[in-house]
Design a protein around this motif. Structure first.
Motif, short mmCIF file in Angstrom:
data_model
loop_
_atom_site.label_atom_id
_atom_site.label_comp_id
_atom_site.label_asym_id
_atom_site.label_seq_id
_atom_site.Cartn_x
_atom_site.Cartn_y
_atom_site.Cartn_z
N SER A 178 0.83 -1.20 0.00
CA SER A 178 0.00 0.00 0.00
C SER A 178 0.87 1.26 0.00
O SER A 178 2.01 1.26 0.49
N ALA A 179 0.32 2.34 -0.52
CA ALA A 179 1.05 3.61 -0.57
C ALA A 179 1.28 4.16 0.84
O ALA A 179 2.33 4.74 1.12
N ALA A 180 0.30 3.94 1.73
CA ALA A 180 0.43 4.45 3.10
C ALA A 180 1.59 3.77 3.83
O ALA A 180 2.35 4.42 4.56
N TYR A 181 1.73 2.45 3.59
CA TYR A 181 2.83 1.72 4.24
C TYR A 181 4.18 2.19 3.71
O TYR A 181 5.13 2.40 4.48
N LYS A 182 4.29 2.37 2.39
CA LYS A 182 5.56 2.79 1.81
C LYS A 182 5.95 4.19 2.28
O LYS A 182 7.13 4.46 2.49
N GLU A 183 4.95 5.05 2.44
CA GLU A 183 5.23 6.39 2.95
C GLU A 183 5.70 6.32 4.41
O GLU A 183 6.65 7.00 4.81
N TRP A 184 5.04 5.48 5.20
CA TRP A 184 5.42 5.30 6.62
C TRP A 184 6.85 4.74 6.72
O TRP A 184 7.66 5.21 7.51
N ARG A 185 7.15 3.74 5.90
CA ARG A 185 8.48 3.13 5.92
C ARG A 185 9.56 4.13 5.56
O ARG A 185 10.62 4.17 6.20
N LEU A 186 9.32 4.97 4.56
CA LEU A 186 10.31 5.96 4.15
C LEU A 186 10.58 6.96 5.26
O LEU A 186 11.73 7.35 5.50
N LYS A 187 9.52 7.39 5.96
CA LYS A 187 9.69 8.34 7.07
C LYS A 187 10.53 7.72 8.20
O LYS A 187 11.37 8.41 8.79
N VAL A 188 10.32 6.43 8.48
CA VAL A 188 11.09 5.74 9.53
C VAL A 188 12.56 5.64 9.12
O VAL A 188 13.47 5.91 9.92
N TYR A 189 12.80 5.28 7.86
CA TYR A 189 14.18 5.17 7.36
C TYR A 189 14.91 6.51 7.46
O TYR A 189 16.07 6.58 7.90
N LYS A 190 14.25 7.60 7.02
CA LYS A 190 14.89 8.92 7.03
C LYS A 190 15.20 9.36 8.47
O LYS A 190 16.26 9.94 8.73
N ARG A 191 14.26 9.14 9.36
CA ARG A 191 14.50 9.53 10.76
C ARG A 191 15.70 8.79 11.36
O ARG A 191 16.49 9.36 12.12
#
Length: 260
Positions: A178-191
């Motif tokens: 899902s797009a929501a999961y991919k967006e959440w994952r990217l935010k976690v990686y960047k942080r």
């Protein structure tokens, strides 16, 4: 300082020091000194043999040397302290057997237990049991009381246990595409700087995963909260499989420190 027989004899008999004084000089307890004095047969006053059965040299020789009984076994049979028998053995000059050779009672050599002894053995082996009902099939069965208190659910056999798990299995929604999961994952990686944040892990591997601290199966409302995610390398992520609950408190503290 080693507790040699010569050292203890010099301090205790010749110099007249007490066991407590020797213990202070050596840096140990008084009981340790007393134990060694007793084992070496060191006394300030000369030992006197009386008229008891264990004072008979021939009888004690037969029990200790020929029959190879331990001195505590002999003492138990006579109803006296083990130090009483030990002191006679040392006085008569017989070699004191090592720990592996002493206190080994004579083997039974095929002798059968009495009926009264068998009943005592059976009673000692019977655990407290209780009647309860199976959580799955509701059939009554007997269970050990300690096992009954360990779990809220009890099953009469493995078949009922597996059937219960199968019927109550929680099927989670696959959100990885899902797009929501991919967006959440990217935010976690960047942080987290695209690096594993497991305490004690210093891996620089890019083979990483965004791990849900509170499992999404149990806490679906937190599945897209960035504070509920943390970056883990493949090795650390595998460590959490099936044990997610055990890592919650530790990983929550890591995320809180990063946000402070």
């Amino acid at each position: 300082m080693k507790f040699t027989k010569e050292y203890l004899y010099q301090k205790y008999v010749v110099e007249g020091l007490s066991a407590e004084a020797i213990a202070k000089n050596v840096g140990c307890s008084r009981d340790q000194v007393k134990g060694k004095l007793r084992r070496y047969g060191i006394r300030k006053k000369p030992f006197k043999v009386g008229n008891e059965l264990y004072d008979n040299r021939e009888w004690l020789y037969n029990q200790y040397v020929k029959l190879e009984k331990g001195y505590t076994v002999i003492a138990s049979e006579l109803g006296v302290s083990y130090s009483t028998i030990l002191s006679r053995i040392l006085y008569f000059g017989w070699e004191l057997r090592g720990h592996n050779e002493i206190d080994k009672g004579a083997p039974r050599r095929g002798a059968k237990h009495k009926e009264s002894s068998l009943l005592k053995i059976k009673k000692s082996r019977v655990k407290k049991r209780i009647n309860t009902s199976c959580t799955y099939c509701h059939k009554e069965f007997e269970i050990v009381l300690s096992a009954f208190h360990k779990s809220e659910r009890n099953f009469c056999n493995q078949t009922c246990f597996r059937s219960f798990l199968k019927d109550n299995r929680v099927i989670t929604e696959d959100i990885t595409n899902s797009a929501a999961y991919k967006e959440w994952r990217l935010k976690v990686y960047k942080r987290d700087g695209y690096r594993c944040k497991m305490p004690g892990c210093y891996s620089q591997s890019r083979d990483i995963a965004a791990h849900h601290i509170y499992p999404k199966k149990t806490y679906p409302e937190l599945k897209f909260e960035v504070s509920n995610g943390i970056t883990l390398c493949k090795t650390c992520h595998e460590k959490t499989y099936g044990k997610e609950e055990q890592f919650i408190k530790m990983l929550v503290r890591v995320v809180q420190r990063m946000n402070d």
